[in-house]
Scaffold this motif. Structure first.
Motif, mmCIF file in Angstrom:
data_model
loop_
_atom_site.group_PDB
_atom_site.id
_atom_site.type_symbol
_atom_site.label_atom_id
_atom_site.label_comp_id
_atom_site.label_asym_id
_atom_site.label_seq_id
_atom_site.Cartn_x
_atom_site.Cartn_y
_atom_site.Cartn_z
ATOM 1 N N ASP A 135 0.771 -1.249 0.000
ATOM 2 C CA ASP A 135 0.000 0.000 0.000
ATOM 3 C C ASP A 135 0.801 1.299 0.000
ATOM 4 N N VAL A 136 2.123 1.254 0.123
ATOM 5 C CA VAL A 136 2.857 2.529 0.168
ATOM 6 C C VAL A 136 3.151 3.092 -1.224
ATOM 7 N N TYR A 137 3.046 2.270 -2.260
ATOM 8 C CA TYR A 137 3.501 2.737 -3.578
ATOM 9 C C TYR A 137 2.665 3.912 -4.102
ATOM 10 N N GLU A 138 1.357 3.722 -4.115
ATOM 11 C CA GLU A 138 0.521 4.733 -4.776
ATOM 12 C C GLU A 138 0.560 6.109 -4.089
ATOM 13 N N PRO A 139 0.423 6.197 -2.752
ATOM 14 C CA PRO A 139 0.501 7.532 -2.131
ATOM 15 C C PRO A 139 1.829 8.224 -2.429
ATOM 16 N N ALA A 140 2.923 7.452 -2.471
ATOM 17 C CA ALA A 140 4.227 8.071 -2.756
ATOM 18 C C ALA A 140 4.230 8.683 -4.156
ATOM 19 N N VAL A 141 3.654 7.962 -5.112
ATOM 20 C CA VAL A 141 3.602 8.468 -6.491
ATOM 21 C C VAL A 141 2.725 9.717 -6.555
ATOM 22 N N ARG A 142 1.597 9.669 -5.877
ATOM 23 C CA ARG A 142 0.692 10.829 -5.922
ATOM 24 C C ARG A 142 1.310 12.049 -5.245
#
Ligand SMILES: Cc1ncc(COP(=O)(O)O)c(C=O)c1O
Length: 388
Positions: free
Chosen positions: A121-128
């Motif tokens: 779950d950490v990938y998407e918030p980091a990209v955003r």
């Protein structure tokens, strides 16, 4: 106060939600991925020693030199390739910080990053937070295989990053060397970087060998590879990880790291370094250790209605409750907490658009007695709710 959230749809992670519910309901927590057994006493002794010796001030921004040298030696043993501890290794606050820094280093506004669901779950918030957008490719259970032609069709001129994770949490699958070859062919001559989350590098079962980007002749020149001592030393709370990347990528990553955490807890780094000096082969026994736990839990659950899905790696085991209920996994997991007093992790939160499935993730990094007690609770629940 007036402000607009940068992540308006993001709530508390499923791990925190389930662990909190476990405490509220007095349930056995076999959901979140952390060991319930002690670390090696020699590791705690090393920490006490280095604190007493005065290793209590800022560590170098890149990480303690002797720790980076030990990491380089270990990587060379594992992946047959020399790594420069000064220009290619950065110690971070767990694998999580390494993932975040790598994303910030290469993704900018309007850029796209491809990730594979079920995705950690950490990938998407980091990209955003970097201003980018995740393009999510859903892998389907039970094989969760990657169709590289599908990935090829998803790549655009805006693609800057592809994030892979092997062994993969939460699907418990692994990528093969052929998968890495397909990825390398796909990004050849394109401005795309790979972020390879390899925190479970030592936990592959049944004689499988980890296919690391560091051992790949092309990918190693265009990848960030992320590792975690939390997993390798059974010390998830120490929050020590590291990122390995070629010098140009490492320089960019460090620009983020130095203004994010600056440097990581120095006594912990010295303690790990001292421990690794005494036990350089510490990771060697991990696969057998966890395979025995996987086999114990799977053996206890087989035929119960919580059917174990074959696991190739990670320290998790998926179970399929489809024989017991067609309820969605969030509701079913909550019911298990209330009625069976056991907390698990549902899989749908790891998808943008979850396919129909009845899967729960169990953590096997537990004492055998905990696994036996978990299986007993699940079996008792299943016996009460068997369909038809
Ligand atoms: C796939 C994956 N990547 C990264 C991490 C984060 O590692 P760390 O605890 O070292 O931050 C985890 C932790 O569970 C994980 O499962």
């Amino acid at each position: 106060m007036r402000f607009s959230s940068k992540l308006p749809d993001v709530g508390t992670t499923i791990f925190t939600v389930m662990s909190r519910r476990a405490v509220e309901e007095g349930a056995l927590n076999i959901g979140q991925g952390f060991p319930d057994y002690p670390i090696d006493p020699r590791l705690s002794e090393a920490l006490t020693e280095v604190i007493a010796e005065g290793r209590n001030q800022y560590a170098p921004m890149e990480g303690v030199v002797e720790l980076r040298e030990r990491i380089a030696a270990k990587l060379e043993r594992s992946y047959g390739r020399p790594i420069d501890p000064h220009g290619e290794i950065t110690v971070t606050c767990g694998g999580t910080e390494a993932l975040y820094d790598a994303v910030q280093a290469v993704v900018g506004p309007g850029d796209e990053a491809i990730i594979f669901d079920p995705a950690y779950d950490v990938y998407e918030p980091a990209v955003r937070l970097a201003g980018g957008r995740c393009i999510r490719i859903a892998l389907t259970p039970p094989a969760f295989g990657v169709d590289w032609d599908d990935v090829r069709r998803t790549v655009t001129d805006r693609t800057r990053l592809i994030i892979i994770n092997s062994p993969q949490n939460p699907s418990c699958t692994v990528l093969s060397t052929e998968d890495l070859d397909a990825l390398a062919a796909l990004i050849r001559d394109r401005p795309i970087t790979v972020l390879s989350d390899e925190v479970y590098e030592h936990v592959l079962y049944d004689g499988r060998r980890h296919a690391s980007v560091l051992a790949h002749p092309e990918l190693r020149d265009v990848s960030f590879a992320v590792f975690s001592f939390g997993k390798t030393l059974h010390a998830t709370g120490w929050r020590i990880g590291y990122c390995v990347a070629p010098p140009a990528l490492t320089r960019e990553l460090r620009k983020v790291h130095q203004f994010n955490t600056f440097s990581i807890v120095s006594p912990l780094q010295y303690a790990i370094s001292r421990y690794l000096a005494a036990k350089p082969e510490v990771a060697g026994g991990l696969a057998a250790f966890f395979q025995a736990k996987r086999d114990l839990l799977a053996g206890l659950l087989r035929g119960s209605g919580f059917e174990p899905v074959p696991a190739a790696g990670t320290y998790f085991q998926l179970v399929d409750y489809g024989a017991l209920s067609a309820e969605n996994d969030m509701d079913f997991a909550d019911r298990l907490i209330r009625e069976a007093k056991i907390a698990t992790i549902p899989l749908s939160p790891f998808y943008a658009a979850p396919p129909p499935m009845t899967l729960l993730r169990l953590c096997i990094a537990k004492q055998d007695a905990t696994l036996a007690s978990a299986a007993e609770r699940l079996r008792a629940f299943a016996a009460k709710h068997a369909r038809g």
